[in-house]
Design a protein around this motif. Structure first.
Motif, short mmCIF file in Angstrom:
data_model
loop_
_atom_site.label_atom_id
_atom_site.label_comp_id
_atom_site.label_asym_id
_atom_site.label_seq_id
_atom_site.Cartn_x
_atom_site.Cartn_y
_atom_site.Cartn_z
N SER A 42 0.81 -1.22 0.00
CA SER A 42 0.00 0.00 0.00
C SER A 42 0.84 1.27 0.00
O SER A 42 0.34 2.34 -0.35
N ASP A 46 -2.12 2.39 -5.11
CA ASP A 46 -3.41 2.75 -4.51
C ASP A 46 -4.22 1.50 -4.16
O ASP A 46 -3.85 0.38 -4.54
N ALA A 47 -5.32 1.69 -3.44
CA ALA A 47 -6.13 0.57 -2.94
C ALA A 47 -6.70 -0.28 -4.07
O ALA A 47 -6.73 -1.51 -3.97
N ASN A 48 -7.17 0.34 -5.14
CA ASN A 48 -7.77 -0.42 -6.23
C ASN A 48 -6.73 -1.27 -6.96
O ASN A 48 -6.98 -2.43 -7.29
N THR A 49 -5.55 -0.71 -7.20
CA THR A 49 -4.48 -1.48 -7.83
C THR A 49 -4.05 -2.63 -6.92
O THR A 49 -3.82 -3.75 -7.38
N ASN A 50 -3.99 -2.36 -5.63
CA ASN A 50 -3.64 -3.39 -4.66
C ASN A 50 -4.64 -4.54 -4.74
O ASN A 50 -4.25 -5.71 -4.74
N GLN A 51 -5.92 -4.21 -4.83
CA GLN A 51 -6.95 -5.25 -4.90
C GLN A 51 -6.81 -6.07 -6.18
O GLN A 51 -6.96 -7.29 -6.17
N ILE A 52 -6.51 -5.42 -7.29
CA ILE A 52 -6.34 -6.14 -8.56
C ILE A 52 -5.21 -7.16 -8.44
O ILE A 52 -5.36 -8.33 -8.79
N THR A 55 -6.00 -10.03 -6.13
CA THR A 55 -6.83 -11.02 -6.82
C THR A 55 -5.99 -11.86 -7.77
O THR A 55 -6.16 -13.08 -7.85
N LEU A 93 -14.70 -6.10 -1.37
CA LEU A 93 -15.03 -4.76 -0.88
C LEU A 93 -14.32 -4.46 0.44
O LEU A 93 -13.80 -3.36 0.64
N ILE A 96 -10.64 -3.75 -0.33
CA ILE A 96 -10.42 -2.41 -0.88
C ILE A 96 -10.46 -1.38 0.25
O ILE A 96 -9.61 -0.48 0.31
N HIS A 100 -7.34 0.81 1.37
CA HIS A 100 -7.48 2.27 1.38
C HIS A 100 -7.05 2.84 2.73
O HIS A 100 -6.37 3.87 2.78
#
Length: 139
Positions: A42, A46-52, A55, A93, A96, A100
């Protein structure tokens, strides 16, 4: 008087302890490491890239599970698959939001224990929706 039948999986043992407990300890170890590694990740994305990428990290595990002989198990597959999909959405969710919290400056040593209070929600929902009983000793 006969004892109630226990599902085989509930009575299996691993390393001299109930298998469910051994897997619970493994979960604590792996999720603890995941929390620390998540903070390092992190700091760089960013949080969204981290989630991708989180996954994408599941794909090798999915390949192992895909080869499992138990993949076709279960008695209510359609219902189980639907709930598993919802579980994935809820988990994603939550991830994310967790990522974040780390990205905006939360320290892993604070964010991880704070978010680890989620079992309180699980207990409340298990009692209210699943009608589970809570006792001093769970078998």
């Amino acid at each position: 008087m006969t004892e109630p039948q226990t599902p085989r999986s509930a009575s299996s043992r691993l390393a001299g302890m109930p298998a469910w407990f051994a897997y619970s300890l493994l979960t604590i170890l792996v999720w603890g490491a995941w929390g620390a590694v998540s903070k390092v990740a992190s700091d760089g994305v960013d949080a969204n890239t981290n989630q991708i990428f989180f996954t994408m990290g599941l794909f090798p595990l999915m390949l192992v599970v895909w080869r499992s002989k138990r993949l076709r198990g279960g008695t209510e597959r359609r219902k189980g698959i639907s709930w598993a999909f919802i579980t994935g959405i809820l988990g994603g969710l939550g991830n994310i939001a967790f990522f974040h919290a780390l990205v905006i400056g939360g320290k892993a040593s604070i964010v991880m224990p704070a978010t680890a209070l989620f079992p309180l929600v699980t207990v409340i929902l298990a009692i209210a929706l699943l009608h589970e009983k809570i006792s001093n000793q769970q078998k």
